[in-house]
Write a protein that holds these residues in place. Structure first.
Motif, mmCIF file in Angstrom:
data_model
loop_
_atom_site.group_PDB
_atom_site.id
_atom_site.type_symbol
_atom_site.label_atom_id
_atom_site.label_comp_id
_atom_site.label_asym_id
_atom_site.label_seq_id
_atom_site.Cartn_x
_atom_site.Cartn_y
_atom_site.Cartn_z
ATOM 1 N N ILE A 1 1.210 -1.348 -0.212
ATOM 2 C CA ILE A 1 0.477 0.223 -0.065
ATOM 3 C C ILE A 1 0.705 1.122 0.581
ATOM 4 N N SER A 2 1.864 1.308 0.991
ATOM 5 C CA SER A 2 3.052 2.252 0.691
ATOM 6 C C SER A 2 3.402 2.467 -0.130
ATOM 7 N N ALA A 3 4.068 1.807 -0.810
ATOM 8 C CA ALA A 3 4.469 1.869 -2.204
ATOM 9 C C ALA A 3 3.847 2.679 -2.805
ATOM 10 N N ARG A 4 2.126 2.095 -2.985
ATOM 11 C CA ARG A 4 1.633 2.820 -3.979
ATOM 12 C C ARG A 4 0.920 4.294 -4.027
ATOM 13 N N LEU A 5 1.035 4.014 -2.387
ATOM 14 C CA LEU A 5 0.856 5.489 -2.272
ATOM 15 C C LEU A 5 2.051 6.584 -2.499
ATOM 16 N N TYR A 6 2.732 5.794 -2.009
ATOM 17 C CA TYR A 6 4.401 7.046 -2.415
ATOM 18 C C TYR A 6 5.136 6.993 -3.612
ATOM 19 N N ALA A 7 4.569 6.420 -4.882
ATOM 20 C CA ALA A 7 4.666 6.365 -5.703
ATOM 21 C C ALA A 7 4.387 7.602 -6.887
ATOM 22 N N GLY A 8 5.755 7.773 -7.523
ATOM 23 C CA GLY A 8 6.230 8.905 -8.560
ATOM 24 C C GLY A 8 6.169 9.973 -7.557
ATOM 25 N N ILE A 9 6.517 9.865 -5.988
ATOM 26 C CA ILE A 9 6.684 11.530 -5.812
ATOM 27 C C ILE A 9 8.869 11.181 -5.173
ATOM 28 N N SER A 10 8.979 11.999 -5.878
ATOM 29 C CA SER A 10 10.194 11.847 -5.881
ATOM 30 C C SER A 10 11.490 12.524 -4.591
ATOM 31 N N THR A 11 12.670 11.880 -4.071
ATOM 32 C CA THR A 11 12.989 11.719 -3.112
ATOM 33 C C THR A 11 13.524 12.569 -2.238
ATOM 34 N N GLU A 12 13.784 14.066 -3.330
ATOM 35 C CA GLU A 12 14.209 15.413 -2.852
ATOM 36 C C GLU A 12 12.603 15.536 -1.765
ATOM 37 N N ASP A 13 12.144 15.869 -2.717
ATOM 38 C CA ASP A 13 10.283 15.453 -2.386
ATOM 39 C C ASP A 13 9.670 15.137 -0.699
ATOM 40 N N LEU A 14 10.426 14.003 -1.235
ATOM 41 C CA LEU A 14 9.705 13.250 0.315
ATOM 42 C C LEU A 14 11.036 13.036 1.321
ATOM 43 N N ALA A 15 12.206 14.386 0.799
ATOM 44 C CA ALA A 15 13.055 14.333 1.797
ATOM 45 C C ALA A 15 12.479 15.603 2.644
ATOM 46 N N VAL A 16 12.510 16.365 2.081
ATOM 47 C CA VAL A 16 11.715 17.703 2.115
ATOM 48 C C VAL A 16 10.552 17.293 3.202
ATOM 49 N N ALA A 17 9.857 17.132 3.106
ATOM 50 C CA ALA A 17 8.323 16.483 3.479
ATOM 51 C C ALA A 17 8.871 16.090 4.741
ATOM 52 N N GLY A 18 10.110 15.052 4.980
ATOM 53 C CA GLY A 18 10.432 14.190 5.574
ATOM 54 C C GLY A 18 10.949 15.134 6.857
ATOM 55 N N ARG A 19 12.099 16.208 6.843
ATOM 56 C CA ARG A 19 12.147 17.430 7.473
ATOM 57 C C ARG A 19 10.917 18.158 7.919
ATOM 58 N N VAL A 20 10.238 18.572 7.598
ATOM 59 C CA VAL A 20 9.406 19.409 8.209
ATOM 60 C C VAL A 20 8.561 19.485 8.303
ATOM 61 N N LEU A 21 7.853 17.339 8.425
ATOM 62 C CA LEU A 21 7.168 16.883 9.305
ATOM 63 C C LEU A 21 7.964 16.213 10.710
ATOM 64 N N THR A 22 8.831 15.922 10.407
ATOM 65 C CA THR A 22 9.902 16.056 11.512
ATOM 66 C C THR A 22 10.212 17.052 13.141
ATOM 67 N N LEU A 23 10.377 18.152 11.842
ATOM 68 C CA LEU A 23 10.434 19.327 12.645
ATOM 69 C C LEU A 23 8.974 19.670 13.454
ATOM 70 N N ILE A 24 8.089 20.068 12.978
ATOM 71 C CA ILE A 24 6.960 20.225 13.546
ATOM 72 C C ILE A 24 6.390 18.768 14.512
ATOM 73 N N THR A 25 7.082 17.785 14.095
ATOM 74 C CA THR A 25 6.450 16.637 15.944
ATOM 75 C C THR A 25 7.389 16.811 16.846
ATOM 76 N N ASP A 26 9.223 17.758 16.347
ATOM 77 C CA ASP A 26 9.236 18.191 17.740
ATOM 78 C C ASP A 26 8.890 19.293 18.274
ATOM 79 N N ARG A 27 8.325 20.512 17.151
ATOM 80 C CA ARG A 27 7.574 21.369 17.744
ATOM 81 C C ARG A 27 6.773 20.802 19.159
ATOM 82 N N ALA A 28 5.985 20.415 17.776
ATOM 83 C CA ALA A 28 4.750 19.952 19.282
ATOM 84 C C ALA A 28 4.984 18.974 20.050
ATOM 85 N N ASN A 29 6.315 18.211 20.517
ATOM 86 C CA ASN A 29 6.411 17.381 21.329
ATOM 87 C C ASN A 29 6.943 18.606 23.151
#
Length: 148
Positions: A114-142
């Motif tokens: 399921i995850s492979a289908r959901l993330y298909a076609g999303i560039s590694t760069e976009d996933l890295a940016v999303a990962g950094r942003v969501l990690t920062l938001i999580t850290d701030r919320a915590n």
């Protein structure tokens, strides 16, 4: 799919979370498991199959923000279902059983597709940016929660 991407905000994050979680909960329901149980099993597996009971409760609560009583209830559910058990070598530790590992691994295998289908076609760069942003938001919320 929208043609104009919205700015990332709590609503966009929540919609993505709940859309993905609904898919995972469908996989888990077919196996008689819950989201909270899966998170708990995952933490034991990633800890190497055995973990201190109190540390497991703290880690699950850190992930789910469900409260100590609820988290300990999930651990007890998994123990009663013989998916987790007390480690005979050390009473303060809990370990995953073969049945618990099989449940976790079968659900993980199905959700990997399921995850492979959901993330298909999303560039590694976009996933890295999303990962950094969501990690920062999580850290701030915590941090906000810790200060409250």
């Amino acid at each position: 799919m929208t043609t104009t991407a919205p700015l990332l905000d709590a609503r966009v994050i929540g919609l993505a979370h709940y859309a993905g979680r609904a898919l995972l909960e469908g996989v888990l329901a077919r196996r008689g498991a819950t989201f909270h149980q899966n998170v708990t099993l995952r933490l034991v597996v990633t800890a190497g199959g055995t973990v201190d009971r109190d540390q497991l409760a703290a880690d699950v609560n850190g992930s789910l923000k469900a409260g100590d009583s609820a988290v300990r209830g999930v651990i007890e559910e998994l123990t009663a279902a013989e998916l987790l058990e007390q480690d005979p070598a050390e009473a303060s530790r809990i370990r995953i059983t073969d049945a618990g590992r099989e449940l976790y691994e079968s659900a993980a295998a199905e959700t990997a597709g399921i995850s492979a289908r959901l993330y298909a076609g999303i560039s590694t760069e976009d996933l890295a940016v999303a990962g950094r942003v969501l990690t920062l938001i999580t850290d701030r919320a915590n941090a906000e929660s810790a200060d409250a």
